[in-house]
Scaffold this active site. Structure first.
Site, PDB file in Angstrom:
ATOM      1  N   LYS A  39      74.673  24.785   0.643  1.00  0.00           N
ATOM      2  CA  LYS A  39      73.854  24.239   0.413  1.00  0.00           C
ATOM      3  C   LYS A  39      73.366  23.281   1.432  1.00  0.00           C
ATOM      4  O   LYS A  39      74.004  23.480   2.281  1.00  0.00           O
ATOM      5  CB  LYS A  39      74.713  23.493  -0.218  1.00  0.00           C
ATOM      6  N   TYR A 272      61.293   0.877  22.648  1.00  0.00           N
ATOM      7  CA  TYR A 272      60.747  -0.201  22.034  1.00  0.00           C
ATOM      8  C   TYR A 272      61.531  -1.630  21.254  1.00  0.00           C
ATOM      9  O   TYR A 272      62.777  -0.968  21.258  1.00  0.00           O
ATOM     10  CB  TYR A 272      61.183   0.327  20.070  1.00  0.00           C
TER      11      TYR A 272
HETATM   12  C1  LIG Z   1      80.021  21.531  -0.749  1.00  0.00           C
HETATM   13  C2  LIG Z   1      80.776  21.112  -1.980  1.00  0.00           C
HETATM   14  C3  LIG Z   1      81.978  22.182  -2.227  1.00  0.00           C
HETATM   15  C4  LIG Z   1      82.258  22.296  -0.477  1.00  0.00           C
HETATM   16  O1  LIG Z   1      82.908  21.002   0.046  1.00  0.00           O
HETATM   17  P1  LIG Z   1      83.500  21.538   1.601  1.00  0.00           P
HETATM   18  O2  LIG Z   1      84.431  20.333   1.249  1.00  0.00           O
HETATM   19  O3  LIG Z   1      82.291  21.500   2.369  1.00  0.00           O
HETATM   20  O4  LIG Z   1      84.327  22.782   1.775  1.00  0.00           O
HETATM   21  C5  LIG Z   1      82.875  22.673  -3.142  1.00  0.00           C
HETATM   22  N1  LIG Z   1      82.735  22.354  -3.846  1.00  0.00           N
HETATM   23  C6  LIG Z   1      81.797  22.086  -4.330  1.00  0.00           C
HETATM   24  C7  LIG Z   1      81.514  21.427  -5.678  1.00  0.00           C
HETATM   25  C8  LIG Z   1      80.641  21.052  -3.755  1.00  0.00           C
HETATM   26  O5  LIG Z   1      79.775  20.452  -4.156  1.00  0.00           O
END
Ligand SMILES: *Cc1c(COP(=O)(O)O)cnc(C)c1O
Length: 393
Positions: A39, A272
């Site tokens: 993701k 800035y």
């Molecule tokens: C992002 C996510 C993961 C992965 O989590 P990590 O801590 O990066 O391993 C697993 N399950 C869900 C539902 C998530 O949203």
């Protein structure tokens, strides 16, 4: 190598990702598959390349936040199962089916309506659904056993959906106090037992993220959902200190000096707000990275970069596209390589260190790296390819 005209780039070490996957593969039970969580553009590393590479090196499925992220992977020719972890509104069910992307669901009504929509479309294959169970995350997911049973029954009765997974998500698996993780696990298992007692056969069961995988490998079930660990970062200092899985950070952020000046004439103000005034004779270098690249403005007068293996401080405010660093009395010239995150000549500025400085977590530091920064992929020590939506000359 592609010619960059704005000299800032990310290097993603695919060999590190491969080693991290292998480390988890050896650490979890044999029967547990790995779902690579890609993701948010693979936590800033580049979704398509990381997904392809992960599938070549031990991952068998992928997870994304929303349907659009999944479609990007499909359009790149990726055929493996892809699960959307977030909520998908009913208006998008048709596209999920067309692209063969699995959805998370947790409401009876949604299941029934999704089935009706696909029936109207007269689709030829069934849309795969993973049921999300809320055991304490309090984000998405079914919360009661009877409701869960109703969802399973609706799924089983449907002609255009198929039930392929059931999962929960831990909220505190990265912390030393394991009470809530154990409670969540036990609650999830009791939900599963309740279903089994109704004679229901379970599909793929999964619950572990990176932290839970390291702290509770015995909870790895049919599959783990591996995110941050695949990228070589630990979910927390506590998990890192357990020293159970050795990880290698995959991402480096680098730039080349755009300009160097010695401050011998007035004014000697920098950036800035003129919050920094250089000493007489101080050497100041300008770098082509700024907050629009994901280099936080909070690092104004606080951050460091590596030049010639030496830590040099960010001076003055971080601007949208550029920062200034002080080389002190050290020499440096236009075109010199600097490391913003990563290693140089034995020195290191880790993403973890920057996250701590920003009072946040490594996840945020990498996932907010802007898409305008080109990504170079390194495999077997060689630069493999560049991925970026930006223009190359
Ligand atoms: C992002 C996510 C993961 C992965 O989590 P990590 O801590 O990066 O391993 C697993 N399950 C869900 C539902 C998530 O949203």
């Amino acid at each position: 190598m592609t010619k960059l005209c704005r000299e800032v780039w990310i290097e993603v070490n695919l060999d590190a990702i491969k080693k991290n996957l292998r480390a988890f593969h050896h650490y979890i039970p044999n029967k547990s598959k790995i779902m690579a969580v890609v993701k948010a553009n693979a936590y800033g590393h580049g979704a398509v390349e990381v997904a392809r590479h992960a599938l070549e090196h031990g991952a068998s499925e992928l997870a994304v936040a929303g349907l659009e992220e999944g479609i990007i992977l499909r359009k790149a020719g990726i055929k493996a199962p892809i699960l959307v972890l977030g909520f998908t509104p009913l208006k998008c069910v048709k596209e999920a089916s067309a692209w063969n992307i699995e959805l998370s669901a947790f409401q009876v009504d949604w299941i029934k309506k999704a089935n009706e929509i696909l029936e109207k479309e007269a689709v030829s294959s069934r849309l795969a659904i993973h049921i999300n169970v809320d055991t304490g995350m309090g984000r998405l997911g079914v919360r009661r056993g009877e409701e869960l049973l109703a969802i399973v029954e609706a799924l089983t009765a449907s002609k255009f959906l198929k039930w392929t997974g059931i999962y929960t998500h831990f909220s505190t698996a990265d912390e030393p106090d394991t009470t809530l993780t154990r409670l969540q696990h036990d609650k999830f298992i009791s939900f599963l037992r309740y279903l089994k007692n109704q004679g229901i056969e379970l599909p793929t069961v999964h619950m572990n993220n990176t932290a839970a995988t390291i702290a509770f490998p015995e909870y790895s079930a049919d599959m783990i959902r591996l995110g941050i660990g695949m990228y070589g970062l630990y979910p927390s200092e506590y998990i890192k200190q357990l020293n159970l899985v050795k990880l290698i950070p995959a991402l480096s952020l680098k730039a080349r000096i755009a300009y160097v000046k010695t401050m011998i004439t007035e004014p000697r103000t920098i950036s800035y707000g003129a919050t920094y005034i250089a000493d007489l004779g101080e050497i100041i270098a300008t770098l082509p990275i700024g907050y629009a690249d994901g280099y936080s403005r909070e690092l104004s007068n606080r951050g460091f970069v590596l030049h010639d293996g030496r830590r040099v401080p960010v001076v003055g405010r971080v601007t949208m596209d550029q920062i200034m660093v002080s080389l002190g009395e050290g020499d440096g010239k236009q075109g010199d390589e600097v490391v913003i995150y990563g290693r140089q000549k034995g020195a290191e500025i880790s993403v973890d260190e920057v996250a701590e400085m920003l009072d946040t977590i490594n996840y945020e530091v990498v996932s907010t790296l802007s898409r305008r920064i080109p990504r170079f992929y390194i495999r077997d020590g060689e630069i493999l390819k560049v991925s970026s939506p930006v223009l190359y000359v």
